[in-house]
Design a protein around this motif. Sequence first.
Motif, PDB file in Angstrom:
ATOM      1  N   CYS A 143      -5.052   6.586   4.005  1.00 16.19           N
ATOM      2  CA  CYS A 143      -5.688   5.400   3.416  1.00 16.19           C
ATOM      3  C   CYS A 143      -4.721   4.220   3.371  1.00 16.19           C
ATOM      4  O   CYS A 143      -5.104   3.081   3.667  1.00 16.19           O
ATOM      5  CB  CYS A 143      -6.191   5.716   2.011  1.00 16.19           C
ATOM      6  SG  CYS A 143      -7.572   6.880   1.954  1.00 16.19           S
ATOM      7  N   PHE A 147      -5.995   1.067   5.604  1.00 16.31           N
ATOM      8  CA  PHE A 147      -6.452  -0.144   4.923  1.00 16.31           C
ATOM      9  C   PHE A 147      -5.482  -1.309   5.136  1.00 16.31           C
ATOM     10  O   PHE A 147      -5.894  -2.469   5.119  1.00 16.31           O
ATOM     11  CB  PHE A 147      -6.635   0.130   3.436  1.00 16.31           C
ATOM     12  CG  PHE A 147      -7.780   1.066   3.139  1.00 16.31           C
ATOM     13  CD1 PHE A 147      -8.979   0.941   3.807  1.00 16.31           C
ATOM     14  CD2 PHE A 147      -7.650   2.069   2.194  1.00 16.31           C
ATOM     15  CE1 PHE A 147     -10.038   1.800   3.553  1.00 16.31           C
ATOM     16  CE2 PHE A 147      -8.691   2.930   1.919  1.00 16.31           C
ATOM     17  CZ  PHE A 147      -9.892   2.805   2.607  1.00 16.31           C
ATOM     18  N   THR A 148      -4.215  -1.011   5.371  1.00 19.10           N
ATOM     19  CA  THR A 148      -3.257  -2.078   5.658  1.00 19.10           C
ATOM     20  C   THR A 148      -3.577  -2.758   6.978  1.00 19.10           C
ATOM     21  O   THR A 148      -3.607  -3.994   7.063  1.00 19.10           O
ATOM     22  CB  THR A 148      -1.827  -1.507   5.675  1.00 19.10           C
ATOM     23  OG1 THR A 148      -1.489  -1.024   4.371  1.00 19.10           O
ATOM     24  CG2 THR A 148      -0.825  -2.581   6.068  1.00 19.10           C
ATOM     25  N   ASN A 150      -6.479  -2.557   8.596  1.00 20.57           N
ATOM     26  CA  ASN A 150      -7.833  -3.119   8.513  1.00 20.57           C
ATOM     27  C   ASN A 150      -7.812  -4.481   7.842  1.00 20.57           C
ATOM     28  O   ASN A 150      -8.556  -5.395   8.218  1.00 20.57           O
ATOM     29  CB  ASN A 150      -8.736  -2.165   7.740  1.00 20.57           C
ATOM     30  CG  ASN A 150     -10.208  -2.458   7.934  1.00 20.57           C
ATOM     31  OD1 ASN A 150     -10.597  -3.471   8.514  1.00 20.57           O
ATOM     32  ND2 ASN A 150     -11.042  -1.573   7.468  1.00 20.57           N
ATOM     33  N   LEU A 151      -6.956  -4.643   6.842  1.00 16.10           N
ATOM     34  CA  LEU A 151      -6.828  -5.941   6.177  1.00 16.10           C
ATOM     35  C   LEU A 151      -6.324  -7.007   7.146  1.00 16.10           C
ATOM     36  O   LEU A 151      -6.745  -8.170   7.079  1.00 16.10           O
ATOM     37  CB  LEU A 151      -5.887  -5.813   4.983  1.00 16.10           C
ATOM     38  CG  LEU A 151      -5.711  -7.050   4.101  1.00 16.10           C
ATOM     39  CD1 LEU A 151      -7.035  -7.492   3.501  1.00 16.10           C
ATOM     40  CD2 LEU A 151      -4.698  -6.773   2.992  1.00 16.10           C
ATOM     41  N   LEU A 296      -0.922   0.582  -0.366  1.00  8.78           N
ATOM     42  CA  LEU A 296      -2.326   0.761  -0.740  1.00  8.78           C
ATOM     43  C   LEU A 296      -2.711  -0.200  -1.860  1.00  8.78           C
ATOM     44  O   LEU A 296      -3.817  -0.768  -1.868  1.00  8.78           O
ATOM     45  CB  LEU A 296      -2.566   2.204  -1.165  1.00  8.78           C
ATOM     46  CG  LEU A 296      -4.002   2.585  -1.545  1.00  8.78           C
ATOM     47  CD1 LEU A 296      -4.960   2.337  -0.391  1.00  8.78           C
ATOM     48  CD2 LEU A 296      -4.065   4.048  -1.987  1.00  8.78           C
ATOM     49  N   PHE A 299      -3.542  -3.774  -0.582  1.00 14.14           N
ATOM     50  CA  PHE A 299      -4.927  -3.888  -0.102  1.00 14.14           C
ATOM     51  C   PHE A 299      -5.901  -3.997  -1.261  1.00 14.14           C
ATOM     52  O   PHE A 299      -6.809  -4.847  -1.265  1.00 14.14           O
ATOM     53  CB  PHE A 299      -5.250  -2.675   0.769  1.00 14.14           C
ATOM     54  CG  PHE A 299      -6.715  -2.399   0.928  1.00 14.14           C
ATOM     55  CD1 PHE A 299      -7.490  -3.144   1.797  1.00 14.14           C
ATOM     56  CD2 PHE A 299      -7.325  -1.400   0.179  1.00 14.14           C
ATOM     57  CE1 PHE A 299      -8.846  -2.885   1.931  1.00 14.14           C
ATOM     58  CE2 PHE A 299      -8.680  -1.136   0.303  1.00 14.14           C
ATOM     59  CZ  PHE A 299      -9.441  -1.885   1.184  1.00 14.14           C
ATOM     60  N   ASN A 303      -8.401  -7.324  -2.443  1.00 13.08           N
ATOM     61  CA  ASN A 303      -9.849  -7.249  -2.577  1.00 13.08           C
ATOM     62  C   ASN A 303     -10.287  -7.427  -4.020  1.00 13.08           C
ATOM     63  O   ASN A 303     -11.361  -8.000  -4.274  1.00 13.08           O
ATOM     64  CB  ASN A 303     -10.349  -5.907  -2.029  1.00 13.08           C
ATOM     65  CG  ASN A 303     -10.372  -5.877  -0.516  1.00 13.08           C
ATOM     66  OD1 ASN A 303     -11.302  -6.342   0.114  1.00 13.08           O
ATOM     67  ND2 ASN A 303      -9.320  -5.331   0.076  1.00 13.08           N
ATOM     68  N   TYR A 408     -14.791  -1.446   4.581  1.00 21.46           N
ATOM     69  CA  TYR A 408     -13.470  -0.841   4.722  1.00 21.46           C
ATOM     70  C   TYR A 408     -13.569   0.686   4.662  1.00 21.46           C
ATOM     71  O   TYR A 408     -13.017   1.398   5.511  1.00 21.46           O
ATOM     72  CB  TYR A 408     -12.537  -1.316   3.601  1.00 21.46           C
ATOM     73  CG  TYR A 408     -12.046  -2.734   3.724  1.00 21.46           C
ATOM     74  CD1 TYR A 408     -11.122  -3.097   4.701  1.00 21.46           C
ATOM     75  CD2 TYR A 408     -12.467  -3.714   2.834  1.00 21.46           C
ATOM     76  CE1 TYR A 408     -10.650  -4.396   4.791  1.00 21.46           C
ATOM     77  CE2 TYR A 408     -11.994  -5.018   2.913  1.00 21.46           C
ATOM     78  CZ  TYR A 408     -11.086  -5.351   3.894  1.00 21.46           C
ATOM     79  OH  TYR A 408     -10.624  -6.633   3.985  1.00 21.46           O
ATOM     80  N   PHE A 409     -14.261   1.194   3.655  1.00 26.97           N
ATOM     81  CA  PHE A 409     -14.337   2.642   3.451  1.00 26.97           C
ATOM     82  C   PHE A 409     -15.242   3.298   4.485  1.00 26.97           C
ATOM     83  O   PHE A 409     -14.997   4.442   4.891  1.00 26.97           O
ATOM     84  CB  PHE A 409     -14.832   2.934   2.032  1.00 26.97           C
ATOM     85  CG  PHE A 409     -13.880   2.465   0.974  1.00 26.97           C
ATOM     86  CD1 PHE A 409     -12.831   3.276   0.560  1.00 26.97           C
ATOM     87  CD2 PHE A 409     -14.003   1.211   0.400  1.00 26.97           C
ATOM     88  CE1 PHE A 409     -11.942   2.851  -0.414  1.00 26.97           C
ATOM     89  CE2 PHE A 409     -13.116   0.778  -0.572  1.00 26.97           C
ATOM     90  CZ  PHE A 409     -12.081   1.602  -0.978  1.00 26.97           C
ATOM     91  N   ALA A 412     -13.092   3.755   7.521  1.00 33.38           N
ATOM     92  CA  ALA A 412     -12.170   4.881   7.351  1.00 33.38           C
ATOM     93  C   ALA A 412     -12.891   6.215   7.519  1.00 33.38           C
ATOM     94  O   ALA A 412     -12.338   7.158   8.102  1.00 33.38           O
ATOM     95  CB  ALA A 412     -11.514   4.799   5.977  1.00 33.38           C
TER      96      ALA A 412
END
Length: 595
Positions: A143, A147-148, A150-151, A296, A299, A303, A408-409, A412
Amino acid sequence: RYRLLLLFPLEGYRIKKIARYMTQGSTTKGIHSNQEIEDVEKVKSENEQNETGAKPRRRSSIFQGGSSVFLLEEEEIGDISYHPGKIRLYAPPKQRQKWGESQVIPRVNWGDTFFGLFFVAAAYSVGNILLNSPSAHGVLYFCGCFFTVNLMWQMKIFYDSRFAVEDDLLHRLREILSYALVGTVILHIRPVKYMSHPCEHPEMFAFALTTSLFHLLNILSSLEVMYFAEGERDVIRKSARTEIISNVVVLGVYLAATIVSGIDYFHQNHGRLLAGDDEYYKESCPQNDIPMWLCLGGFLIFNLISILRIQFFFPSDGSHKERTAPMNIGLAIHRNGEWIMLMLGESILSLLIVDVTQEGSYYVAFFCGILTTILLQQLHYNSQPHDPDHHAMRRNKDAGIWWNFTNYFYSASLVAVGVSFKLIMYSFTYERRLLQLEDNNILDERFLAGPSEKASSKTIANVFSVSMALTFFFLDAMILFHRGLKENYGRCVCKRTKRKNVKGITLIVIRVFLIAFFGTLGQYVTDPSKLAMFGLFGVVAQLSCRNLGLLFFPGSVKQDSHGAGSEELIEPDGQEQVQPNSTHLDIKSEEKCED
């Protein structure tokens, strides 16, 4: 000399974009025919009227509000096309559109397509973390890394959907630098055993450092927009100032991760060089998860700031438009669609670049996995609108920010599905690959990466069932954001007779049951080939529910081949522009209100 007259839809009417090709030795500049001069003068006079307050005929420029005459001259800055042989040192960014203007999706940018290639490698590298560590500890690093990166993708979408840059030297260099930083971040996404020991391995430090540099580059871009961007200057300044504050907070978190991992790495290695006792320092090198928790957290903080600002501090009377530059929703939808395609690509790589056996169960799992991935992409694009007017980001500010957060989720979970397929395929070939590694006979084999040890059937079943359940859950949540709970509930009741839509409610119950079923599937099914068959069954059931929903739910919009509400792009002359390779299906639900 050769003249090229191009039709270009700007400000809602057709104008002539005049270009010229100079023959060898010719130095004449300008326009040569009286008719061309009249055309340009007419456009200029109409632009002056628009700038003084006259309403444009149909549609305003997506690049700048007033000017519409784009001549291929060195002094013109309105044309953002690529012109070989012309070098411009710097041109300021331009606001794509203003509030209340009709939005036009820009043409394809090949640089954006190239940028997406980096994230194919990112999805595969992040998936490899979960592949080698299918545990809670592995989920943390999965994660944190996913998420890093994806951001980073979302930040580029957020910038490109509001501002356009020209083909100038400075912005080329900035783009090259951002690509290099993203590539360096992805390079250092390694298995948990490396990233969790920054005292011994430099991967965590390099990952956090290059991520911090990427966010620093974003802050510099926001400063450029704040002081130099063309458009509604007051709105641009206020919007950029807010972004800078958010990015500075996030940069501080990633810098903290860089400092913690850097202290661990350089302190331990400096002591090792002085003492010369490698075994002692290996034993005294503890696991340190704090840098990944900080990544984490960066991120989540970004948000959280966005959600709080938009949902609770944006005024409900529409005055937020005075301090926020609008996004091109069509561009954002397109780029998010590309992102999902890249995440599905991880599943394709997992299924195709593996060793092959002659077992029948191997081919059952392979074909079920391929069909499941193909149907997953159809399920996604049949469930998400491509028309900006039907999207959550256009419907409501709260729905838009929560849709983006859910995405985002969902992304993933798609990568986790690809990891589960890789675990399934390697369960058939692990022993053979291990023997080939022992015999040093691996030159003719096909694999990009594999687990360091064979995962148990129970672990494979848990990863597969949970990832499929999360995929279905987050996809349904994103669908709810497009219409809202109130409107979706209203579709379950007949407006004319006030009777319950039993057939529609039954479909909802089936979809909820599918999520619960896959969430617990790993508790009673552990055979890899059977898991793949259940996955195919689940996606087929979901697609069937989507298609039956068009018949049983009133108010379904006109659908195209991607499941999107068909968006008619009107040319300035009133002609309907039909996109190629798309079939429009006239599926219109009548409000039958049958039990």
